[in-house]
Design an enzyme around this catalytic site. Structure first.
Site, mmCIF file in Angstrom:
data_model
loop_
_atom_site.group_PDB
_atom_site.id
_atom_site.type_symbol
_atom_site.label_atom_id
_atom_site.label_comp_id
_atom_site.label_asym_id
_atom_site.label_seq_id
_atom_site.Cartn_x
_atom_site.Cartn_y
_atom_site.Cartn_z
ATOM 1 N N GLY A 84 0.805 -1.210 0.000
ATOM 2 C CA GLY A 84 0.000 0.000 0.000
ATOM 3 C C GLY A 84 0.842 1.266 0.000
ATOM 4 O O GLY A 84 0.563 2.211 -0.746
ATOM 5 N N THR A 85 1.876 1.275 0.808
ATOM 6 C CA THR A 85 2.718 2.468 0.911
ATOM 7 C C THR A 85 3.332 2.815 -0.444
ATOM 8 O O THR A 85 3.319 3.971 -0.868
ATOM 9 C CB THR A 85 3.830 2.247 1.960
ATOM 10 N N ASN A 140 -8.309 3.662 8.678
ATOM 11 C CA ASN A 140 -7.739 2.521 9.383
ATOM 12 C C ASN A 140 -7.902 2.584 10.900
ATOM 13 O O ASN A 140 -7.861 1.572 11.571
ATOM 14 C CB ASN A 140 -6.257 2.368 9.029
ATOM 15 N N GLN A 150 -8.056 -0.378 3.520
ATOM 16 C CA GLN A 150 -8.935 -0.908 4.565
ATOM 17 C C GLN A 150 -10.309 -1.320 4.017
ATOM 18 O O GLN A 150 -11.111 -1.887 4.745
ATOM 19 C CB GLN A 150 -9.127 0.127 5.678
ATOM 20 N N THR A 161 12.301 -7.369 -11.054
ATOM 21 C CA THR A 161 11.746 -8.707 -11.261
ATOM 22 C C THR A 161 10.484 -8.864 -10.433
ATOM 23 O O THR A 161 10.473 -8.576 -9.247
ATOM 24 C CB THR A 161 12.783 -9.781 -10.854
ATOM 25 N N CYS A 180 0.682 2.159 14.339
ATOM 26 C CA CYS A 180 2.122 2.339 14.211
ATOM 27 C C CYS A 180 2.700 2.898 15.499
ATOM 28 O O CYS A 180 3.640 3.677 15.486
ATOM 29 C CB CYS A 180 2.435 3.274 13.052
HETATM 30 C C1 LIG Z 1 -1.886 -0.461 5.970
HETATM 31 C C2 LIG Z 1 -2.304 0.739 5.262
HETATM 32 C C3 LIG Z 1 -1.448 1.363 4.345
HETATM 33 C C4 LIG Z 1 -0.046 0.891 4.094
HETATM 34 O O1 LIG Z 1 -0.008 -0.333 3.444
HETATM 35 P P1 LIG Z 1 1.302 -1.264 3.460
HETATM 36 O O2 LIG Z 1 0.919 -2.431 2.628
HETATM 37 O O3 LIG Z 1 1.552 -1.598 4.903
HETATM 38 O O4 LIG Z 1 2.411 -0.496 2.878
HETATM 39 C C5 LIG Z 1 -1.929 2.485 3.705
HETATM 40 N N1 LIG Z 1 -3.161 2.959 3.938
HETATM 41 C C6 LIG Z 1 -4.001 2.380 4.814
HETATM 42 C C7 LIG Z 1 -5.361 2.946 5.014
HETATM 43 C C8 LIG Z 1 -3.598 1.259 5.507
HETATM 44 O O5 LIG Z 1 -4.432 0.706 6.390
#
Ligand SMILES: *Cc1c(COP(=O)(O)O)cnc(C)c1O
Length: 421
Positions: A79-80, A162, A200, A258, A360
């Protein structure tokens, strides 16, 4: 005295918004691609072709779930990364064509992946607007309308929060934005792109990008019983965006390196399973959630619910078909006059895993920016506890938590009360 109850034998994991265990069926789908079908998908021989075939199948499976074209999906490492690609990718493309910095609008309760990316752009000279939310965490459309200007390039609003589970009115925003962009095109202004962080939302909300009307959408695997460090960015055809990672040109030059074949296969299988079970699981979790919240308020004095009220209100979002105002698995309460971390550790000793404020917390001791954005005090933000339910959560689990939690809270409040001499 603490509750005289034996620690639960089963781990009562109530932190599914932080991450989920890998579904055994997902693991099974991934397995062949580590040791047998390990070929580099860019190679021409058979086992390389097996890799590219698996990626193609995954892309088609996901395209069907989100109603996109397969080629509109770029696989990333979570996600990041997808969020960074959406924000910096759109910003870089704009800078290149306009020879200037632009303006980006986001909500104040976005994930740090969004907020810290915007901080970085701000340091480069970009203008950033963070929108206030109401006391339940909803973005206010009239504030959004007022915030845009001729150099606005991107709006980034999360699909579901989240921490407090608020689901934002994405379709309402995109309906307005579509009309706004038509007006801008007459005035020869560049269109504003709309990105949503849907990390989420997977597993409970509708991910149809046509209905949502977004240009970019972030999804990851780790919150939905898929592998960690897997994710994707949906990029609508025609969106002007630059890559962040350069190299061998994989993912049509949008994300070199890759490919993580087992990860991509696992992500697709996780999304497929989540989509299949969505309706039934939502119903089950909403009932459990509302039972838990009602019981907490009966048994523990001086607590407040953070986020949308339950049961879910039918909100006046004109363009949404099914409306869930709060994520089915989210409970976030402030338990005043206790040390949240102490409570978390006591619960852990009973084999219950929850989180304080934001997930976090070990890397960021600051009070939750989300709870503060609701207009609550620092004391409220510090006292926030998040319980997020999941597939493994049963009513017995909830009843067990209800058996020990009020006693721990009472004990912590007792020792927290200053002695009088
Ligand atoms: C967990 C989360 C992210 C980050 O995702 P990762 O896969 O941990 O990098 C971004 N946005 C929301 C709303 C999340 O809950």
């Amino acid at each position: 005295m603490l509750p005289q109850v034996k620690p639960s034998k089963k781990l009562i994991y109530l932190d599914h918004a932080a991450t989920t265990p890998l579904n055994p069926r997902v693991k099974k789908a991934m397995e062949p691609f580590w040791t047998q079908q390990f070929g580099n998908p860019s190679s021409l021989y058979k086992i390389g072709r097996k890799g590219i075939e698996a990626i193609g199948n995954a892309r088609r499976t996901i395209a069907q779930i989100i109603s996109s074209r397969p080629e509109e999906i770029v696989f990333t490492a979570g996600g990041t990364e997808s969020i960074n690609l959406a924000i910096f990718g759109v910003a870089r493309a704009y800078e290149l064509s306009h020879k200037q910095k632009g303006h980006i609008v986001a909500s104040a309760i976005e994930h740090h992946a969004v907020l810290h990316s915007l901080d970085a752009l701000k340091a480069e000279g970009w203008k950033i607007t963070l929108l206030n939310v109401d006391q339940e965490g909803f973005v206010k459309l009239d504030e959004l309308k007022k915030s845009i200007s001729k150099d606005t390039v991107l709006i980034s609003i999360m699909y579901a929060n989240n921490e407090i589970g608020t689901t934002e009115p994405i379709t309402t925003i995109s309906h307005w934005l579509k009309k706004e962009n038509e007006k801008r095109s007459i005035k020869k202004l560049t269109p504003i792109y709309f990105h949503t962080d849907a990390c989420q939302a997977v597993g409970s909300l509708d991910l149809n990008v046509q209905k949502l009307g977004v240009d970019l959408m972030t999804i990851n695997g780790s919150k939905t019983y898929g592998p960690k460090q897997t994710g994707l960015l949906y990029i609508k055809t025609g969106t002007k965006i630059r890559p962040l990672i350069y190299g061998g040109g994989q993912e049509k030059n949008m994300r070199s390196g890759t490919e993580n074949v087992p990860g991509i296969v696992g992500l697709a299988e996780a999304l497929r399973l989540a989509d299949k079970d969505k309706q039934i699981e939502n119903k089950r979790l909403i009932a459990l959630r509302d039972y838990f919240i009602t019981q907490l308020f009966k048994r523990i004095p001086n607590i407040t619910l953070n986020g949308p009220a339950v049961p879910d209100k039918k909100l006046s979002f004109k363009h949404s078909s099914e409306v869930i105002s709060r994520l089915p698995n989210n409970i976030n309460i402030s338990i005043l006059s206790i040390d949240g971390e102490a409570l978390l550790l006591y619960l852990d000793s009973y084999n219950i895993a929850v989180s304080t404020g934001s997930a976090c917390s070990t890397t960021n001791p600051d009070p939750s920016h989300v709870i503060l954005a609701l207009g609550r005090s620092t004391e409220h933000a510090d006292a926030a506890m998040r319980f997020t339910l999941g597939k493994s959560t049963t009513k017995q689990d909830i009843n067990y938590v209800l058996k020990v939690l009020p006693g721990i809270v009472a004990e912590l409040r007792r020792i927290n009360t200053p002695m009088s001499y």
